[in-house]
Design an enzyme around this catalytic site. Structure first.
Site, PDB file in Angstrom:
ATOM      1  CB  SER B 319      28.500  36.343  40.133  1.00 56.33           C
ATOM      2  OG  SER B 319      29.346  36.451  41.261  1.00 56.33           O
ATOM      3  CG  HIS B 362      38.841  30.439  41.137  1.00 52.27           C
ATOM      4  ND1 HIS B 362      38.484  31.563  41.859  1.00 52.27           N
ATOM      5  CD2 HIS B 362      37.776  29.596  41.218  1.00 52.27           C
ATOM      6  CE1 HIS B 362      37.260  31.416  42.320  1.00 52.27           C
ATOM      7  NE2 HIS B 362      36.810  30.218  41.957  1.00 52.27           N
ATOM      8  CB  CYS B 375      37.368  33.317  39.019  1.00 53.08           C
ATOM      9  SG  CYS B 375      38.852  34.217  39.515  1.00 53.08           S
TER      10      CYS B 375
END
Lengths: 379, 638
Positions: B319, B362, B375
């Protein structure tokens, strides 16, 4: 003409003989030997030990021996020639059987105060014997085959014994000196032509024999010849010696690097610097001037012998003087050729300069006989 | 009288021949001694004179404050000269009563002594202590031929702190020599040391200096008779690294036995304040020649102490790559920050279902929320809009997928995949799923911890900051690496920074628990988890997704990148904890390191959120005990 026909009354007698000694020759020999002392002192790093001092003592002994031999009439030495020759042959046989091995060869007999090398002795006794032989032989027989064969055997017997030791240098010296004695004595040209042709064939045979079962020379002798032909084939082995010797010689230049300043000899690059290669030290430290001076001294000794022989009407004396001169010449010519890279390294010392007892004593005795012949010459 | 004439005629002929030959000898003498004299004189000089090299003193390596990282320490050895010793065995016996001699080394030395010339000194004991040396010196009269000698050997006083950065030196090997077309003669000196890895290797030519030489006179067997003259060499250049010794040491201790790497970079000028890979090793062992057993331990350790993970290992960034994707989308103008995407927990692309890490989804996500809560679906959507080319291009501009020029060994390029790359290397064409994977830093994307730090620094400044490891060479400061403006829209960067701030400081941020409480040093960051394995359908069904249930080497890598302070960025930090199980393994480390770097010492407990303070206090006390005593080493600071 034989010694009986001398006008004996004109020959000096008793101690008066000392005055008739040829002092210029004695002086020349002393000068040559002195150069030797100087160089032996130098190669020892500026020390009389271990070489210069014993060499000086031996020269003093040799000088006395020369004078004593000179005082004895030459005809006595003529009568002794056969005995001397036989004794030296016996010694050669003895050394073959019981001699001490040194430097890979059987060469000397230890007789207490010095080591006697019979091969050195033979160089002179052979000359003596040949001179006596041709003195005895009627002139007309000189070139008859049978009378040519006999001296050939006289020469080849000690040559063979010396070669067995093995000492190639001395063997070459003996055969050359003997051959040239025959030449001086007047053996016909034809024989020499034939011998030279045969020698050429023999040399070819020697090289052909290499590696076969009937090989005529030792391996190390072949290697020496290889090295002589091209020192670079073995730059760290046997070729190293001759290369370093040439460097020492050449780096001397005109005036040399100065007494005890020769780097090649001082730093041990030069092999056998007190014996066979002593001339290179001289040439390195005193240059061309030093080396050439020694050559001049040698030539003067040689000239004395030639002129003395020419003046002497006694055949034995004449032949003996020429023979001694010839031997002396062969010594320095072979040694110098060798150290200058003109001949293979065969182990011949520089006369009266190289460290060594037998050679010096024998030469001084030989010059004693030359002096004797000179004093007792028919007038 | 006929006979007399014959003798005289032949005698004269022979005499003439003899004189002729003597003349020949004279000519030969003249030729050699006059015509060829110069040549022979030269050969005699070559015989006599030897050139001996004097090895130069190697340049030292310092940290940014002048603390010594690599120095030349005296090393003592005992040598023996056979000809001076006389009775070798007796002297050895006396010596071994004073000094402990290694049996093998002694036998090797005795064998060497037999082989070599009697006047050559042979080392019989190497690296002996000062006490032994002084005992030998005091007893010198009883030990003829034995000499204590001092030489210089490389020493790394910081031990394993700088092993991967400074590297180490070792004796020149045949392979080293083969690398040079014309090796310098100094390399052939026995035991001469050259850099093998790290800065020592990369700056080898500079550190080495230039060898001096002395001319000595030697005799035929090589004995030195006297020295003729000498020319001193030039010492190698001293290097100063940008690394801070204190911070580097702290990180080493903080990482402990974790298989991890940390890079701390000054965002203003690119200085690498710390670049640490754990576990590490003691470079001094390599200088001495590491034993086979010791080496095997290092080689077989599955946490790979020999690897310089900060620069040579490339991991999927997970991420932490999301800033690249979002910046690419903003730059391409395909989204606005307020636009929302619905996250139901997965996304169908090309008939394949791509999951979000949060199974339940989410809900509505905008830029800030998506980054804050990490997310995945939001980025899948961006990826489809912007395409892989734009993402790759942005990644390259941010310093990923390129090899940064720092003098460490095996600096990797990482990988920012393109369609052409996949076709060339994998032989199959790019599919949309590849783009989707890349958008969250999985799939083919690979980045090194160093590259992540550079990326973060560039996001924080908007400039093309490049890492710098060498601060100065021989006192001459190297130029700053602050870089040109990258040309991104400053507003876009501001949004991203704001979102990163939220990651650390918003209650819902993934790194909120490891925030910095001190307002002046607020941190902005991004967590990342990079999968080591694929989650199989069976596992998903069974619900085995917790890393705690897996063996260590199959757990996910935990990543965190951050810059601080948020208002006026000073440092960028990247942390990768191999098999840490998730980003939570990396975030506390990043916070501790950032605070340590910003304060330049142990931070006050006020800098931490209240509930952490007790634990942090214990940790600080523990680390203070474990860290290298600051006095001993730091007293050498310039």
């Amino acid at each position: 003409m034989s010694y009986l026909e001398y006008t004996v009354k004109s020959v000096p007698t008793g101690l008066r003989k000392v005055l008739y000694l040829n002092w210029p020759l004695a002086l020349l020999l002393t000068a040559v030997a002195s150069i030797g002392f100087l160089m032996l002192y130098s190669v020892a790093g500026g020390s009389f030990t271990p070489w210069a001092e014993p060499q000086m003592k031996r020269f003093a002994l040799g000088f006395v021996a020369m004078c004593l031999v000179a005082l004895v009439p030459i005809w006595f030495w003529r009568n002794m020639a056969t005995l001397a020759y036989l004794v030296s042959i016996l010694l050669l046989v003895f050394v073959e059987l019981f001699g001490t091995v040194g430097m890979g060869a059987q060469r000397w007999i230890d007789i207490g105060f010095m080591r006697l090398q019979p091969s050195e002795l033979t160089k002179i006794t052979l000359v003596m014997f040949l001179a006596a032989y041709y003195d005895w032989l009627p002139m007309r027989n000189t070139s008859r085959p049978l009378w040519v064969l006999l001296p050939l055997l006289i020469i080849l017997l000690p040559t063979f014994l010396v070669l067995k030791q093995p000492d190639l240098g001395t063997a070459i010296l003996l055969i050359t000196a003997g051959g040239l004695m025959m030449f001086i004595a007047g053996v016909h040209w034809i024989y020499f032509g034939v011998v030279l042709a045969l020698a050429g064939g023999a040399i070819a045979a020697v090289f052909q024999s290499r590696g076969t079962s009937w090989q005529l020379l030792q391996d190390y002798q072949f290697r020496r010849i290889d090295t002589f032909i091209d020192p670079s084939t073995d730059p760290l082995g046997a070729g190293y010696h001759i290369t370093q010797a040439k460097i020492a010689m050449g780096s001397g230049g005109w005036t040399g690097r100065g007494f005890m300043q020769g780097t090649q000899s001082r730093l041990n690059f030069l092999p056998e610097k007190h014996t066979d290669f002593i001339f290179n030290t001289l040439a390195e430290e005193f240059g061309f001037i030093g080396g050439f001076s020694l050559l001049i001294l040698y030539v003067l000794v040689l000239l004395f012998c030639i002129f003395s022989a020419m003046q002497n009407r006694d055949r034995f004396s004449s032949l003996l003087i020429l023979g001694v001169g010839l031997t002396f010449f062969l010594f320095f010519a072979v040694n110098m050729s060798m150290v200058m890279g003109l001949a293979p390294v065969v182990g011949v010392p520089l006369p009266l300069v190289s460290y060594g007892g037998s050679a010096m004593l024998v030469l001084m005795v030989a010059f004693g006989m030359v002096q004797s012949a000179h004093i007792h010459r028919p007038r | 009288m006929d006979s007399y004439r014959r003798v005289s005629r032949r005698g004269l002929i022979l005499g003439g021949m003899q004189l002729g030959f003597a003349g020949l000898l004279g000519l030969r003498m003249r030729y050699m001694q006059v015509d060829q004299a110069d040549q022979f004189r030269l050969l005699a000089e070559e015989n006599r004179v030897n050139i001996r090299l004097i090895p130069p003193a190697r340049g030292q390596i310092f940290d940014r404050n002048g603390a010594v990282i690599a120095e030349n320490a005296p090393s003592y050895r005992i040598t023996m000269v056979r000809e001076d010793a006389g009775n070798v065995e007796e002297v050895i016996a006396r010596l071994s009563a004073l000094v402990e001699l290694d049996e093998d080394e002694l036998n090797r030395a005795l064998a060497e002594m037999e082989r070599s010339a009697p006047f050559l000194p042979i080392t019989i004991a190497d690296r002996v202590g000062w006490d032994d040396i002084s005992r030998v010196a005091v007893n010198a009269p009883a030990l003829p031929g034995v000499t204590p000698e001092v030489g210089l050997s490389r020493h790394y006083p910081m031990g394993d702190d700088f092993a991967h950065v400074a590297g180490y030196v070792g004796p020149v090997s045949e392979r080293d020599l083969a690398r040079y077309a014309d090796p310098e003669p100094v390399l052939r000196i026995p035991r001469f040391q050259i850099g093998k890895v790290g800065v020592e290797a990369k700056y080898e030519e500079m550190l080495r200096g230039r060898a001096g030489a002395k001319r000595v006179e030697v005799n035929a067997v090589g004995r030195v008779m006297r020295e003729l003259d000498r020319r001193e060499g030039e010492a190698g250049a001293d290097l100063q690294l940008t690394v801070d010794n204190g911070l580097q040491n702290y990180i080493k201790a903080r990482l402990g036995t974790e298989s991890a790497s940390v890079v701390v970079m000054d965002v203003t000028d690119g200085d690498l304040l710390a670049i640490s890979s754990s576990p590490s090793y003691d470079p001094n062992k390599f200088v001495r020649g590491i034993s086979f057993d010791d080496y095997a331990v290092l080689r077989d350790n599955d946490r790979r102490p020999l690897a310089s993970k900060t620069v040579q290992d490339a991991y999927p960034p997970g991420s932490t790559f999301k800033m690249v994707t979002v910046l690419a989308a903003l730059d391409a103008g395909v989204i606005s920050p307020e636009e929302t995407v619905w996250c139901p927990g997965y996304m169908e692309v090309g008939g394949r279902r791509f999951h979000c890490w949060k199974g339940g989804g989410h809900g509505h996500m905008d830029l800030e929320k998506s980054l804050r809560e990490s997310c995945d679906v939001y980025y899948y959507d961006l990826a489809l809009k912007v395409g892989i080319e734009k993402i790759t291009d942005t990644a390259l501009r941010l310093g990923l997928g390129m090899s940064h020029d720092i003098p460490m060994s095996a600096v990797t390029e990482g990988l920012t995949p393109t369609k052409a790359w996949k076709e060339r290397e994998r032989g199959s064409s790019w599919v949309i799923g590849d783009t989707v994977n890349a958008s969250i830093g999985q799939g083919f994307v690979l980045t090194s911890p160093l590259q992540l730090a550079v990326m973060t620094a560039r996001l924080a400044t908007g400039r093309a900051v490049t890492p710098r490891l060498i601060k100065s060479v021989e006192g001459r400061t190297s130029p700053s690496h602050s870089g040109e403006n990258l040309g991104f829209n400053e507003n876009h960067l501001r949004w991203i920074r704001k979102a990163m701030f939220a990651v650390s400081n918003n209650r819902r941020g993934t790194a909120y628990r490891t925030r910095i409480a001190e307002d002046a040093f607020r941190m902005a960051g991004k967590t990342g988890t990079s999968q080591v394995r694929n989650i199989t359908a069976a596992e998903r069904a069974r619900g085995v997704t917790s890393n705690d249930d897996l063996p260590w080497n199959r757990r996910d890598h935990g990543l965190f990148v951050a810059f601080a302070p948020y208002d006026a960025p000073k440092i960028a930090v990247s942390v990768v904890v191999e098999h840490g199980g998730g980003s939570s393994a990396a975030t506390p480390i990043a916070r501790d390191v950032a605070l340590q770097a910003l304060y330049g010492r142990d931070p006050p407990l006020d800098a931490y959120p209240k509930k952490d303070r007790g634990r942090i206090k214990t940790q600080q006390e523990r680390l203070a005990r474990e860290r290298r005593a600051p006095d001993g080493e730091e007293s050498s600071r310039a």
